[in-house]
Design a protein around this motif. Sequence first.
Motif, PDB file in Angstrom:
ATOM      1  N   THR A 163      23.842  31.957  91.658  1.00 18.20           N
ATOM      2  CA  THR A 163      22.731  31.782  92.566  1.00 18.20           C
ATOM      3  C   THR A 163      23.176  30.771  93.852  1.00 18.20           C
ATOM      4  N   SER A 164      24.083  30.297  93.729  1.00 15.05           N
ATOM      5  CA  SER A 164      24.792  29.520  94.793  1.00 15.05           C
ATOM      6  C   SER A 164      24.832  29.983  96.080  1.00 15.05           C
ATOM      7  N   SER A 165      25.232  31.160  96.215  1.00 12.12           N
ATOM      8  CA  SER A 165      25.536  31.633  97.643  1.00 12.12           C
ATOM      9  C   SER A 165      24.348  32.724  98.052  1.00 12.12           C
ATOM     10  N   GLY A 191      30.402  34.838  99.557  1.00  8.43           N
ATOM     11  CA  GLY A 191      30.606  34.052  98.324  1.00  8.43           C
ATOM     12  C   GLY A 191      31.487  32.991  98.468  1.00  8.43           C
ATOM     13  N   PRO A 192      31.409  31.978  99.568  1.00  8.60           N
ATOM     14  CA  PRO A 192      32.428  30.811  99.245  1.00  8.60           C
ATOM     15  C   PRO A 192      32.166  29.680  98.244  1.00  8.60           C
ATOM     16  N   GLU A 193      30.831  29.861  97.731  1.00  2.82           N
ATOM     17  CA  GLU A 193      30.362  28.911  96.731  1.00  2.82           C
ATOM     18  C   GLU A 193      30.390  29.492  95.377  1.00  2.82           C
ATOM     19  N   VAL A 194      31.083  30.781  95.203  1.00  4.33           N
ATOM     20  CA  VAL A 194      31.081  31.021  93.855  1.00  4.33           C
ATOM     21  C   VAL A 194      32.210  30.642  92.997  1.00  4.33           C
ATOM     22  N   PHE A 195      33.318  29.997  93.526  1.00  5.45           N
ATOM     23  CA  PHE A 195      34.284  29.543  92.989  1.00  5.45           C
ATOM     24  C   PHE A 195      33.946  28.088  92.728  1.00  5.45           C
ATOM     25  N   THR A 196      34.665  27.620  91.450  1.00  7.17           N
ATOM     26  CA  THR A 196      34.704  26.103  91.135  1.00  7.17           C
ATOM     27  C   THR A 196      35.627  25.377  92.102  1.00  7.17           C
ATOM     28  N   PRO A 197      35.190  24.255  92.496  1.00  7.52           N
ATOM     29  CA  PRO A 197      36.193  23.418  93.384  1.00  7.52           C
ATOM     30  C   PRO A 197      37.793  23.315  92.957  1.00  7.52           C
ATOM     31  N   GLY A 198      37.899  23.590  91.554  1.00  9.37           N
ATOM     32  CA  GLY A 198      39.317  23.614  91.104  1.00  9.37           C
ATOM     33  C   GLY A 198      40.136  24.795  91.354  1.00  9.37           C
ATOM     34  N   ILE A 199      39.349  26.014  92.207  1.00  9.65           N
ATOM     35  CA  ILE A 199      39.942  27.009  92.498  1.00  9.65           C
ATOM     36  C   ILE A 199      40.574  27.093  93.803  1.00  9.65           C
ATOM     37  N   ALA A 233      40.614  29.028  96.694  1.00  7.22           N
ATOM     38  CA  ALA A 233      40.299  30.242  97.476  1.00  7.22           C
ATOM     39  C   ALA A 233      39.075  30.039  98.315  1.00  7.22           C
ATOM     40  N   ASP A 234      39.222  30.488  99.525  1.00  8.63           N
ATOM     41  CA  ASP A 234      38.036  30.088 100.271  1.00  8.63           C
ATOM     42  C   ASP A 234      36.793  31.072  99.795  1.00  8.63           C
ATOM     43  N   ALA A 235      36.751  32.227  99.568  1.00  4.73           N
ATOM     44  CA  ALA A 235      35.615  32.959  99.178  1.00  4.73           C
ATOM     45  C   ALA A 235      36.055  34.359  98.381  1.00  4.73           C
ATOM     46  N   LEU A 236      35.162  35.206  98.173  1.00  9.98           N
ATOM     47  CA  LEU A 236      35.529  36.458  97.462  1.00  9.98           C
ATOM     48  C   LEU A 236      36.113  37.432  98.499  1.00  9.98           C
ATOM     49  N   ARG A 237      35.832  37.502  99.719  1.00  8.51           N
ATOM     50  CA  ARG A 237      36.200  38.085 100.784  1.00  8.51           C
ATOM     51  C   ARG A 237      36.055  37.760 102.303  1.00  8.51           C
ATOM     52  N   SER A 238      36.806  37.657 103.115  1.00  8.27           N
ATOM     53  CA  SER A 238      36.680  37.515 104.457  1.00  8.27           C
ATOM     54  C   SER A 238      36.623  38.680 105.308  1.00  8.27           C
ATOM     55  N   MET A 239      35.541  38.678 106.087  1.00  9.98           N
ATOM     56  CA  MET A 239      35.164  39.613 107.182  1.00  9.98           C
ATOM     57  C   MET A 239      36.045  39.506 108.218  1.00  9.98           C
ATOM     58  N   LYS A 240      36.166  38.108 108.772  1.00 15.03           N
ATOM     59  CA  LYS A 240      36.891  37.877 109.930  1.00 15.03           C
ATOM     60  C   LYS A 240      38.664  38.199 109.738  1.00 15.03           C
ATOM     61  N   ALA A 241      39.075  37.921 108.356  1.00 18.10           N
ATOM     62  CA  ALA A 241      40.210  38.153 108.144  1.00 18.10           C
ATOM     63  C   ALA A 241      40.429  38.884 106.817  1.00 18.10           C
ATOM     64  N   PRO A 242      40.243  40.079 106.517  1.00 19.28           N
ATOM     65  CA  PRO A 242      40.452  40.797 105.327  1.00 19.28           C
ATOM     66  C   PRO A 242      41.700  40.672 104.766  1.00 19.28           C
ATOM     67  N   GLY A 243      42.044  40.368 103.560  1.00 16.70           N
ATOM     68  CA  GLY A 243      43.148  39.989 103.011  1.00 16.70           C
ATOM     69  C   GLY A 243      43.661  38.622 103.122  1.00 16.70           C
ATOM     70  N   GLN A 244      42.991  37.828 103.637  1.00 18.20           N
ATOM     71  CA  GLN A 244      43.205  36.192 103.487  1.00 18.20           C
ATOM     72  C   GLN A 244      42.273  35.522 102.913  1.00 18.20           C
ATOM     73  N   ALA A 245      41.215  35.934 101.908  1.00 17.01           N
ATOM     74  CA  ALA A 245      40.328  35.144 101.297  1.00 17.01           C
ATOM     75  C   ALA A 245      40.763  34.454 100.407  1.00 17.01           C
ATOM     76  N   TYR A 246      42.005  34.585  99.601  1.00 23.29           N
ATOM     77  CA  TYR A 246      42.788  33.668  98.847  1.00 23.29           C
ATOM     78  C   TYR A 246      44.035  34.086  98.518  1.00 23.29           C
TER      79      TYR A 246
END
Length: 415
Positions: free
Chosen positions: A156-158, A215-223, A225-238
């Motif tokens: 529910t965070s994002s 979904g930048p908030e769905v990962f815990t701080p220990g991971i 990764a910026d997010a699940l996906r990046s629309m600006k730069a697909p392939g560079q979210a993590y």
Amino acid sequence: MTRTCRPNCIIPPHLLEKLLRSDDSEVHKAALATLLTTASLRGERTVRATFAGAAAPGNGRRTVFDCQHGRMLSLAETARSEDGPPSADESVNRAFDGLGATRDFYHDVFSRDSIDDQGMRLDGYVHFSSHYNNAFWDGRQMVFGDGDGKIFTDFTSSVDVIGHELTHGVTENTAGLAYHNQSGALNESVSDVFGSLVKQWSKKQSVDEADWLIGPEVFTPGIEADALRSMKAPGQAYDNPLFGKDPQPDHMSKYVNLPDSDNGDFGGVHINSGIPNRAFYLTATGIGGFAWESPGLIWYESLKASSAETQFQDFADTTYQKAEELFGAGSPEQLAVLTAWQGVGVQISGIPTGVARARSLAAGRNGPDGLDGRDGRDGLVGREDGLAALSKQIGALSVQVTGLAKDVTALKAGR
């Protein structure tokens, strides 16, 4: 009343499959349980209404239910209703607010009356199952897992995740994009686009202020990764040892061919969606301002004009046509659409490559990503330069056509 159940999940299967190989037994178990639960949901033939009248029009009224870590939605307890006070449970409140933000976005921006445009009530279910690493829309309601606490947090965070999932409902009630291959990737992309727009609209962010992350908030701080996906730069979210590198392509030359099956993500719908995602980002930044205005309207009208098996090429052509209908032929908006699709390797049908290139170059003179739409003088100069370039292209084409006509005449005379 019954309805076919095919949940659209925010977490793609390739991420969960990576977690299955984790050395951490808790992470492994949570991933396995999530995959098995999601598979069983897909296998169920129907989902019964939680209570009488659940599918009836309700002016977009919201109700959030607490599953208390169970899987039976019919046993969930009401946690917050449209007329009730806020809950002591922040997951309930975030779900309630996210449902409202998405409903209000579609109403205020596109005059759409809830998800089905007929006042569909919005039901959300929180604390679904145990350590469930996903959130999904099943054709009737929105369901949120709490995450495993190590990799994923409460879904529910994002707010963009909520907007994403509810937009699957909008797509079902408009184009009905089939959930496989290119039409399925478009389905996922449309949800990413409008999920991001819900977030941008809620925060009143311009295209330059937006993060363009899903979904930048769905990962815990220990991971890492910026997010699940990046629309600006697909392939560079993590890019980390746990998940590997983000597999999304940003251009048709990198399109990923996968089996049209559960294991193949139905032809890579969560992967190839990066291509039309990037096209929308380029369109929005090419136009400038607020992305939910001109770019969002073009995409929304194009969605309504699409059908179940619409492909990338079809959708690109439709956005170009809608840009002309809405803003005029040769407008900054239409040139931004043309430039954007060219940028991801999709040529607009009926536009000769040379002419398309001239138009996009004219658009490019107004900013790094295309027309900025913010400086009238720059825009005018760009249009004048564009017209000059177009005149040269048209002149060259006319010479070629004249030459061909003479050749044809000569051939006929020689018979």
